[in-house]
Design a protein around this motif. Structure first.
Motif, mmCIF file in Angstrom:
data_model
loop_
_atom_site.group_PDB
_atom_site.id
_atom_site.type_symbol
_atom_site.label_atom_id
_atom_site.label_comp_id
_atom_site.label_asym_id
_atom_site.label_seq_id
_atom_site.Cartn_x
_atom_site.Cartn_y
_atom_site.Cartn_z
ATOM 1 N N GLY A 59 -4.164 6.143 -6.065
ATOM 2 C CA GLY A 59 -4.601 4.748 -6.165
ATOM 3 C C GLY A 59 -4.109 3.829 -5.067
ATOM 4 O O GLY A 59 -4.397 2.629 -5.086
ATOM 5 N N ASP A 60 -3.375 4.365 -4.110
ATOM 6 C CA ASP A 60 -2.840 3.571 -3.008
ATOM 7 C C ASP A 60 -3.388 4.081 -1.679
ATOM 8 O O ASP A 60 -3.803 5.237 -1.570
ATOM 9 C CB ASP A 60 -1.313 3.659 -2.953
ATOM 10 C CG ASP A 60 -0.635 3.110 -4.194
ATOM 11 O OD1 ASP A 60 -1.255 2.294 -4.899
ATOM 12 O OD2 ASP A 60 0.514 3.506 -4.453
ATOM 13 N N ALA B 76 -13.307 0.093 -0.773
ATOM 14 C CA ALA B 76 -12.260 0.976 -1.296
ATOM 15 C C ALA B 76 -11.865 0.615 -2.726
ATOM 16 O O ALA B 76 -11.654 1.502 -3.553
ATOM 17 C CB ALA B 76 -11.036 0.921 -0.381
ATOM 18 N N PHE B 77 -11.778 -0.682 -3.008
ATOM 19 C CA PHE B 77 -11.447 -1.080 -4.375
ATOM 20 C C PHE B 77 -12.567 -0.701 -5.340
ATOM 21 O O PHE B 77 -12.308 -0.220 -6.439
ATOM 22 C CB PHE B 77 -11.164 -2.579 -4.462
ATOM 23 C CG PHE B 77 -9.821 -2.982 -3.891
ATOM 24 C CD1 PHE B 77 -8.696 -2.189 -4.031
ATOM 25 C CD2 PHE B 77 -9.689 -4.191 -3.226
ATOM 26 C CE1 PHE B 77 -7.464 -2.575 -3.525
ATOM 27 C CE2 PHE B 77 -8.456 -4.594 -2.721
ATOM 28 C CZ PHE B 77 -7.346 -3.780 -2.864
ATOM 29 N N GLN B 78 -13.818 -0.884 -4.915
ATOM 30 C CA GLN B 78 -14.951 -0.605 -5.796
ATOM 31 C C GLN B 78 -15.274 0.881 -5.894
ATOM 32 O O GLN B 78 -15.481 1.404 -6.989
ATOM 33 C CB GLN B 78 -16.185 -1.364 -5.318
ATOM 34 C CG GLN B 78 -16.056 -2.847 -5.473
ATOM 35 C CD GLN B 78 -17.221 -3.584 -4.823
ATOM 36 O OE1 GLN B 78 -18.104 -2.989 -4.213
ATOM 37 N NE2 GLN B 78 -17.215 -4.906 -4.953
ATOM 38 N N ARG C 276 -2.865 -5.856 -0.395
ATOM 39 C CA ARG C 276 -3.841 -6.405 -1.353
ATOM 40 C C ARG C 276 -3.855 -5.504 -2.554
ATOM 41 O O ARG C 276 -3.740 -4.285 -2.441
ATOM 42 C CB ARG C 276 -5.260 -6.406 -0.762
ATOM 43 C CG ARG C 276 -5.536 -7.369 0.344
ATOM 44 C CD ARG C 276 -6.313 -8.613 -0.044
ATOM 45 N NE ARG C 276 -7.315 -8.551 -1.057
ATOM 46 C CZ ARG C 276 -8.621 -8.620 -0.830
ATOM 47 N NH1 ARG C 276 -9.099 -8.710 0.391
ATOM 48 N NH2 ARG C 276 -9.473 -8.613 -1.851
ATOM 49 N N LEU C 277 -4.029 -6.107 -3.707
ATOM 50 C CA LEU C 277 -4.226 -5.366 -4.949
ATOM 51 C C LEU C 277 -5.663 -5.567 -5.402
ATOM 52 O O LEU C 277 -6.259 -6.617 -5.128
ATOM 53 C CB LEU C 277 -3.281 -5.885 -6.034
ATOM 54 C CG LEU C 277 -1.790 -5.853 -5.745
ATOM 55 C CD1 LEU C 277 -1.020 -6.451 -6.906
ATOM 56 C CD2 LEU C 277 -1.325 -4.436 -5.450
ATOM 57 N N ALA C 278 -6.189 -4.593 -6.101
ATOM 58 C CA ALA C 278 -7.544 -4.728 -6.627
ATOM 59 C C ALA C 278 -7.636 -5.959 -7.514
ATOM 60 O O ALA C 278 -8.683 -6.622 -7.581
ATOM 61 C CB ALA C 278 -7.938 -3.483 -7.404
ATOM 62 N N THR C 279 -6.567 -6.320 -8.170
ATOM 63 C CA THR C 279 -6.547 -7.479 -9.071
ATOM 64 C C THR C 279 -6.454 -8.801 -8.308
ATOM 65 O O THR C 279 -6.598 -9.855 -8.927
ATOM 66 C CB THR C 279 -5.376 -7.369 -10.052
ATOM 67 O OG1 THR C 279 -4.161 -7.193 -9.304
ATOM 68 C CG2 THR C 279 -5.588 -6.202 -11.004
#
Length: 177
Positions: A89-90, A118-120, A172-175
């Motif tokens: 996840g990183d 990448a997040f999506q 950056r975080l997905a959140t």
């Protein structure tokens, strides 16, 4: 994971092609790129540049996703962007642009595009962006794309000139979106 193309207004993120090798070799010899990248084999000769392109074109390990930044109408090489060290996840993100492409916001556009993708699509949770503290251009890209400054890593990376530099760590975080 299979390579793909992403098209956004003014920029094409495409798969690396062996025909990019000569342009990669020339780019890696450019002082601003050579300074902030540790890839001397791509600058030494055509076979090194071809190997550099081959590694980035092969996504089969799942530990990286690398794109050539290209002009949307000519497909000419404008730079590079890669997610690397993809694990659990990183990931980390890195990029460069050739001299004629600088100052046009292309690195910012590429980082924003790949980060969102990448997040999506990869379901990443955290992406780190590190750069030498003295590399103000990369710091501006990080700031413009919402990568929060988390701190300074002291003498943490040896760059192309073989010197150790302090680095800024942004993430950056997905959140965060």
């Amino acid at each position: 994971m299979e390579p793909l193309e992403i098209s956004v207004p003014g920029l094409l993120l495409r798969s690396w092609e062996l025909t990019d090798a000569a342009e990669v070799m020339a780019a890696m010899r450019e002082p601003a790129i050579a300074q902030w990248n540790s890839t001397p084999s791509a600058a030494v000769g055509m076979e090194g540049a071809r190997e550099w392109v081959r590694r980035r074109a092969d996504w089969s390990s799942g530990d990286h996703a690398s794109f050539a930044l290209a002009d949307p109408s000519t497909r000419a090489l404008l730079g590079s962007i890669s997610l690397h060290r993809i694990y659990d996840g990183d990931a980390s993100i890195g990029y460069w642009t050739v001299a004629p492409a600088r100052g046009r916001g292309l690195a910012t556009l590429a980082v924003a595009t790949v980060t969102g993708w990448a997040f999506q699509r990869l379901n990443l949770h955290r992406i780190e962006l590190c750069h030498a503290v003295v590399n103000r251009g990369s710091c501006r890209v990080a700031e413009k794309t919402g990568y929060a400054l988390e701190g300074t890593l002291r003498e943490s990376h040896r760059y192309g000139d073989k010197q150790r530099y302090d680095e800024h760590l942004h993430a950056r975080l997905a959140t965060d979106e």
